[in-house]
Design an enzyme around this catalytic site. Structure first.
Site, PDB file in Angstrom:
ATOM      1  CB  VAL A   1      -3.957   8.893  10.022  1.00  0.00           C
ATOM      2  CG1 VAL A   1      -2.719   9.518   9.379  1.00  0.00           C
ATOM      3  CG2 VAL A   1      -3.559   8.035  11.219  1.00  0.00           C
TER       4      VAL A   1
ATOM      5  CE  LYS B   1      -7.017  -2.198   9.416  1.00  0.00           C
ATOM      6  NZ  LYS B   1      -5.640  -2.361   8.910  1.00  0.00           N
TER       7      LYS B   1
ATOM      8  N   GLY C   1       0.826  -1.203   0.000  1.00  0.00           N
ATOM      9  CA  GLY C   1       0.000   0.000   0.000  1.00  0.00           C
ATOM     10  C   GLY C   1       0.857   1.248   0.000  1.00  0.00           C
ATOM     11  CB  ALA C   2       4.260   1.641  -1.234  1.00  0.00           C
TER      12      ALA C   2
ATOM     13  CG  ASN D   1       0.523   1.133   4.870  1.00  0.00           C
ATOM     14  OD1 ASN D   1       0.138   1.778   5.843  1.00  0.00           O
ATOM     15  ND2 ASN D   1       0.240   1.507   3.615  1.00  0.00           N
TER      16      ASN D   1
ATOM     17  CB  THR E   1      -4.496   9.300   4.771  1.00  0.00           C
ATOM     18  OG1 THR E   1      -5.525   8.392   5.211  1.00  0.00           O
ATOM     19  CG2 THR E   1      -3.369   9.332   5.793  1.00  0.00           C
TER      20      THR E   1
ATOM     21  CE1 TYR F   1     -10.113  -0.944   7.969  1.00  0.00           C
ATOM     22  CE2 TYR F   1     -11.050   0.195   9.867  1.00  0.00           C
ATOM     23  CZ  TYR F   1      -9.979  -0.065   9.034  1.00  0.00           C
ATOM     24  OH  TYR F   1      -8.768   0.563   9.266  1.00  0.00           O
TER      25      TYR F   1
ATOM     26  CB  VAL G   1      -1.782   7.425  -1.465  1.00  0.00           C
ATOM     27  CG1 VAL G   1      -1.828   7.734  -2.942  1.00  0.00           C
ATOM     28  CG2 VAL G   1      -2.693   6.233  -1.141  1.00  0.00           C
TER      29      VAL G   1
END
Length: 255
Positions: free
Chosen positions: A196, A165, A13-14, A92, A198, A161, A16
């Site tokens: 976060v 996790k 998952g690099a 990630n 994002t 979701y 963004v």
């Protein structure tokens, strides 16, 4: 971080957000980083940015759909040929879809399971195999989890979701136990951020972007750099120190 110079890391998952920030930090510290995602162009742009910045490491972009196991296995085969193997694996990649338990589509549930749980587990297994076959005894596997891996929000959109996790929390501790039973010094760590700022919420609420805006305006959010700092702390820990889970929240976040 000096001991990691010249060594190889994989970051999923690099392209963004948190993943891109982690990649830049590791490259800045002199690591060879394989950054994978479905959007190859974004990682290529990130690699060019690292070059322009004069970072001592190198980013190697790789296109991979983590929900397809054969693509994941092909990626690890490519890494073995090109770089012998990996020393650090940072799982990630993850996604949330608004699919409640009582009204959600099973296709959405499966997608979240495939990426958040199955792909993470396959990458973990392949990373350990890569380390073991090269007699790497100081490697590190880091799972980027979330506060949803520790509590259930009163929000139906994220309940499934959240289940994925919670699985990451269990898998990280299970991995730690299996590594100890194998008498290796490879370490496993979970990093669990709260809010976060994002693109994450914008993807979750893609049909209602105002919800994403409201989410990020509700508190002073963490930034991707805050998570990157935690990764640096984990990787800098002395060999005898096992960091199990780091929970990071904005000061203003209630839960």
């Amino acid at each position: 971080m000096d001991r990691w110079k010249g060594r190889v890391a994989l970051v999923t998952g690099a392209s963004v957000g948190i993943g891109a920030a982690i990649v830049k930090s590791l490259v800045q510290h002199g690591m060879k980083v394989v950054g994978c995602a479905r959007n190859l162009e974004q990682i290529q742009n990130l690699a060019a940015e690292c070059v322009r910045s004069g970072f001592s490491g190198t980013l190697f972009p790789y296109k991979c759909d983590l929900s397809v196991e054969d693509e994941v296995l092909s990626m690890f085969s490519w890494i073995k040929v090109q770089h012998q193997g990996i020393d650090v694996c940072i799982n990630n990649a993850g996604l949330a879809l608004p699919e409640p338990l009582l009204s959600g589509k099973t296709s959405g549930w499966r997608t979240m399971m495939d990426v958040n749980v199955i792909a993470l587990s396959v990458c973990t297994q392949e990373a350990h195999h890569s380390m073991k076959e090269r007699y790497i005894d100081d490697g590190h596997i880091i799972n980027i989890n979330g506060m949803c891996g520790h509590r259930v929000l009163h929000n139906a959109d994220v309940h499934f979701y959240t289940a994925t996790k919670y699985a990451v929390t269990a898998l990280t501790e299970g991995l730690r136990q299996e590594l100890r039973e194998a008498k290796t010094h490879i370490r496993a760590t979970c990093i669990s951020p709260g809010l976060v700022e994002t693109e994450f919420a914008y993807r979750l609420f893609s049909e209602s972007p105002e919800k994403a805006v409201a989410t990020y305006k509700s508190v002073k959010c963490l930034q991707a750099a805050d998570i990157t700092n935690a990764v640096g702390y984990v990787l800098s820990a002395p060999p005898h120190v096992q960091i199990g889970d780091i929970e990071i929240m904005p000061v203003e976040q209630l839960m």
